[in-house]
Design a protein around this motif. Structure first.
Motif, PDB file in Angstrom:
ATOM      1  N   ASN A  35       1.038  -1.143   0.170  1.00  9.16           N
ATOM      2  CA  ASN A  35       0.067  -0.199  -0.151  1.00  9.16           C
ATOM      3  C   ASN A  35       0.540   1.354   0.026  1.00  9.16           C
ATOM      4  O   ASN A  35       0.721   2.502  -0.686  1.00  9.16           O
ATOM      5  N   GLU A  36       2.127   1.112   0.924  1.00 11.32           N
ATOM      6  CA  GLU A  36       2.595   2.707   0.574  1.00 11.32           C
ATOM      7  C   GLU A  36       3.211   2.844  -0.619  1.00 11.32           C
ATOM      8  O   GLU A  36       3.861   4.079  -1.013  1.00 11.32           O
ATOM      9  N   ARG A  37       3.727   1.508  -1.437  1.00 11.44           N
ATOM     10  CA  ARG A  37       4.426   2.126  -2.155  1.00 11.44           C
ATOM     11  C   ARG A  37       4.109   1.411  -3.085  1.00 11.44           C
ATOM     12  O   ARG A  37       4.248   1.482  -5.120  1.00 11.44           O
ATOM     13  N   GLY A  38       2.011   1.802  -3.883  1.00  8.31           N
ATOM     14  CA  GLY A  38       1.242   1.937  -4.468  1.00  8.31           C
ATOM     15  C   GLY A  38       1.128   1.008  -5.083  1.00  8.31           C
ATOM     16  O   GLY A  38       0.499   0.881  -6.294  1.00  8.31           O
ATOM     17  N   VAL A  39       1.608  -0.542  -4.610  1.00  7.97           N
ATOM     18  CA  VAL A  39       0.729  -1.677  -5.733  1.00  7.97           C
ATOM     19  C   VAL A  39      -0.081  -2.457  -5.364  1.00  7.97           C
ATOM     20  O   VAL A  39      -0.177  -2.459  -3.449  1.00  7.97           O
ATOM     21  N   ASP A  40      -1.291  -3.231  -6.717  1.00 11.20           N
ATOM     22  CA  ASP A  40      -1.745  -3.383  -5.807  1.00 11.20           C
ATOM     23  C   ASP A  40      -1.631  -5.273  -6.314  1.00 11.20           C
ATOM     24  O   ASP A  40      -0.608  -5.300  -6.738  1.00 11.20           O
ATOM     25  N   PHE A  55       1.560  -9.420  -7.454  1.00  7.50           N
ATOM     26  CA  PHE A  55       2.081  -7.649  -6.771  1.00  7.50           C
ATOM     27  C   PHE A  55       1.935  -7.418  -8.725  1.00  7.50           C
ATOM     28  O   PHE A  55       2.822  -7.678  -9.417  1.00  7.50           O
ATOM     29  N   GLU A  56       0.876  -5.405  -8.444  1.00  4.80           N
ATOM     30  CA  GLU A  56       0.915  -5.589  -9.886  1.00  4.80           C
ATOM     31  C   GLU A  56       0.726  -4.076 -10.106  1.00  4.80           C
ATOM     32  O   GLU A  56       0.894  -3.561  -8.752  1.00  4.80           O
ATOM     33  N   GLY A  57       1.678  -3.395 -10.272  1.00  2.00           N
ATOM     34  CA  GLY A  57       2.503  -1.713 -10.405  1.00  2.00           C
ATOM     35  C   GLY A  57       3.004  -2.043 -11.611  1.00  2.00           C
ATOM     36  O   GLY A  57       3.554  -2.645 -12.319  1.00  2.00           O
ATOM     37  N   VAL A  58       4.177  -0.384 -11.256  1.00  2.00           N
ATOM     38  CA  VAL A  58       5.337  -0.534 -12.482  1.00  2.00           C
ATOM     39  C   VAL A  58       5.565  -1.014 -12.207  1.00  2.00           C
ATOM     40  O   VAL A  58       6.169  -1.226 -10.334  1.00  2.00           O
ATOM     41  N   PRO A  59       6.591  -1.265 -12.781  1.00  2.00           N
ATOM     42  CA  PRO A  59       7.532  -2.168 -12.922  1.00  2.00           C
ATOM     43  C   PRO A  59       8.428  -2.190 -11.894  1.00  2.00           C
ATOM     44  O   PRO A  59       9.120  -2.621 -10.461  1.00  2.00           O
ATOM     45  N   ASP A  63       9.498  -4.712  -8.563  1.00  2.00           N
ATOM     46  CA  ASP A  63      10.726  -4.683  -8.374  1.00  2.00           C
ATOM     47  C   ASP A  63      11.013  -5.025  -7.324  1.00  2.00           C
ATOM     48  O   ASP A  63      11.150  -5.672  -6.429  1.00  2.00           O
ATOM     49  N   SER A  64      10.544  -3.770  -6.906  1.00  2.00           N
ATOM     50  CA  SER A  64      11.031  -2.941  -5.024  1.00  2.00           C
ATOM     51  C   SER A  64      10.357  -4.170  -3.994  1.00  2.00           C
ATOM     52  O   SER A  64      10.578  -4.328  -3.038  1.00  2.00           O
ATOM     53  N   MET A  65       8.926  -4.554  -4.083  1.00  3.17           N
ATOM     54  CA  MET A  65       8.346  -5.432  -3.040  1.00  3.17           C
ATOM     55  C   MET A  65       9.280  -7.015  -3.335  1.00  3.17           C
ATOM     56  O   MET A  65       8.953  -7.509  -2.703  1.00  3.17           O
ATOM     57  N   VAL A  66       9.688  -7.075  -4.562  1.00  4.88           N
ATOM     58  CA  VAL A  66       9.605  -8.589  -4.298  1.00  4.88           C
ATOM     59  C   VAL A  66      10.999  -8.877  -3.869  1.00  4.88           C
ATOM     60  O   VAL A  66      11.488  -9.552  -3.355  1.00  4.88           O
ATOM     61  N   GLU A  67      12.025  -7.525  -4.210  1.00  6.34           N
ATOM     62  CA  GLU A  67      13.058  -7.455  -3.066  1.00  6.34           C
ATOM     63  C   GLU A  67      12.768  -7.474  -2.138  1.00  6.34           C
ATOM     64  O   GLU A  67      13.272  -7.866  -1.061  1.00  6.34           O
ATOM     65  N   TRP A  68      11.810  -6.269  -1.291  1.00 11.04           N
ATOM     66  CA  TRP A  68      10.912  -6.749  -0.425  1.00 11.04           C
ATOM     67  C   TRP A  68      10.886  -7.738   0.433  1.00 11.04           C
ATOM     68  O   TRP A  68      12.013  -7.820   1.250  1.00 11.04           O
ATOM     69  N   CYS A  69      10.448  -8.713   0.013  1.00 13.89           N
ATOM     70  CA  CYS A  69       9.976  -9.877   0.238  1.00 13.89           C
ATOM     71  C   CYS A  69      11.194 -10.911   0.681  1.00 13.89           C
ATOM     72  O   CYS A  69      11.351 -11.664   1.359  1.00 13.89           O
ATOM     73  N   TYR A  85       7.450 -13.244 -13.670  1.00  9.85           N
ATOM     74  CA  TYR A  85       6.624 -11.932 -13.938  1.00  9.85           C
ATOM     75  C   TYR A  85       6.217 -12.162 -15.316  1.00  9.85           C
ATOM     76  O   TYR A  85       5.647 -13.383 -15.696  1.00  9.85           O
ATOM     77  N   GLU A  86       4.660 -11.830 -15.255  1.00 11.56           N
ATOM     78  CA  GLU A  86       3.613 -12.530 -16.194  1.00 11.56           C
ATOM     79  C   GLU A  86       2.933 -11.144 -16.588  1.00 11.56           C
ATOM     80  O   GLU A  86       3.386 -10.041 -16.437  1.00 11.56           O
ATOM     81  N   GLU A  87       1.735 -11.024 -16.824  1.00 11.96           N
ATOM     82  CA  GLU A  87       1.023 -10.428 -18.003  1.00 11.96           C
ATOM     83  C   GLU A  87       0.604  -9.880 -17.112  1.00 11.96           C
ATOM     84  O   GLU A  87      -0.865 -10.698 -16.136  1.00 11.96           O
ATOM     85  N   PRO A  88       0.229  -8.756 -16.296  1.00  7.16           N
ATOM     86  CA  PRO A  88      -1.318  -8.004 -15.206  1.00  7.16           C
ATOM     87  C   PRO A  88      -2.250  -8.063 -16.161  1.00  7.16           C
ATOM     88  O   PRO A  88      -2.983  -8.259 -17.002  1.00  7.16           O
ATOM     89  N   GLU A  89      -3.385  -8.624 -14.596  1.00  6.01           N
ATOM     90  CA  GLU A  89      -4.878  -8.295 -14.771  1.00  6.01           C
ATOM     91  C   GLU A  89      -5.606  -7.600 -14.744  1.00  6.01           C
ATOM     92  O   GLU A  89      -6.777  -7.446 -14.581  1.00  6.01           O
ATOM     93  N   GLY A  90      -4.701  -6.455 -13.897  1.00  4.74           N
ATOM     94  CA  GLY A  90      -5.538  -5.600 -13.854  1.00  4.74           C
ATOM     95  C   GLY A  90      -6.088  -5.740 -12.328  1.00  4.74           C
ATOM     96  O   GLY A  90      -7.462  -4.736 -11.239  1.00  4.74           O
ATOM     97  N   LEU A  91      -5.406  -5.496 -11.323  1.00  3.63           N
ATOM     98  CA  LEU A  91      -5.973  -5.917  -9.876  1.00  3.63           C
ATOM     99  C   LEU A  91      -5.934  -4.350  -9.263  1.00  3.63           C
ATOM    100  O   LEU A  91      -5.178  -3.782  -9.985  1.00  3.63           O
ATOM    101  N   ASP A  92      -6.543  -4.535  -8.452  1.00  2.00           N
ATOM    102  CA  ASP A  92      -7.409  -3.349  -7.698  1.00  2.00           C
ATOM    103  C   ASP A  92      -6.818  -2.661  -5.958  1.00  2.00           C
ATOM    104  O   ASP A  92      -7.831  -3.725  -5.944  1.00  2.00           O
TER     105      ASP A  92
END
Length: 98
Positions: A35-40, A55-59, A63-69, A85-92
């Motif tokens: 939520n802090e990083r604007g990732v869905d 995780f879906e969002g700007v690359p 990437d920062s969320m994957v690293e955080w994990c 890495y996959e095609e986004p599904e439009g999660l919100d």
């Protein structure tokens, strides 16, 4: 100027985290950080002891969320993080799934 990213500006990472990652607030911390990083996306525990997340969002944010994990919550002991890495599904929004 702030614009909403289109799907072509977004990416999706499907992540599996191995280690002592259940019962240590890993999911809640993942949600808060996303939520802090604007990732869905979402996060959940698996029966085999791993944590699964999407995780879906700007690359850069994804990437920062994957690293955080790789560290996660302060009480977690992460042994391995696998990300595909996959095609986004439009999660919100971001949710903890049960």
């Amino acid at each position: 100027m702030s614009e909403t990213p289109s799907d072509s500006d977004r990416t999706r990472a499907h992540v599996f985290v191995t280690g002592r990652v259940q019962g240590v607030f890993y999911r809640a911390n993942t949600r808060d950080t996303a939520n802090e990083r604007g990732v869905d996306g979402w996060v959940r525990n698996l029966d085999d002891g791993r944590v699964e997340a999407v995780f879906e969002g700007v690359p850069d944010a994804v990437d920062s969320m994957v690293e955080w994990c790789e560290s996660g919550s302060s009480d977690a002991e992460v042994d391995d993080v696998k990300a595909e890495y996959e095609e986004p599904e439009g999660l919100d929004g971001f949710e903890v799934r049960r």
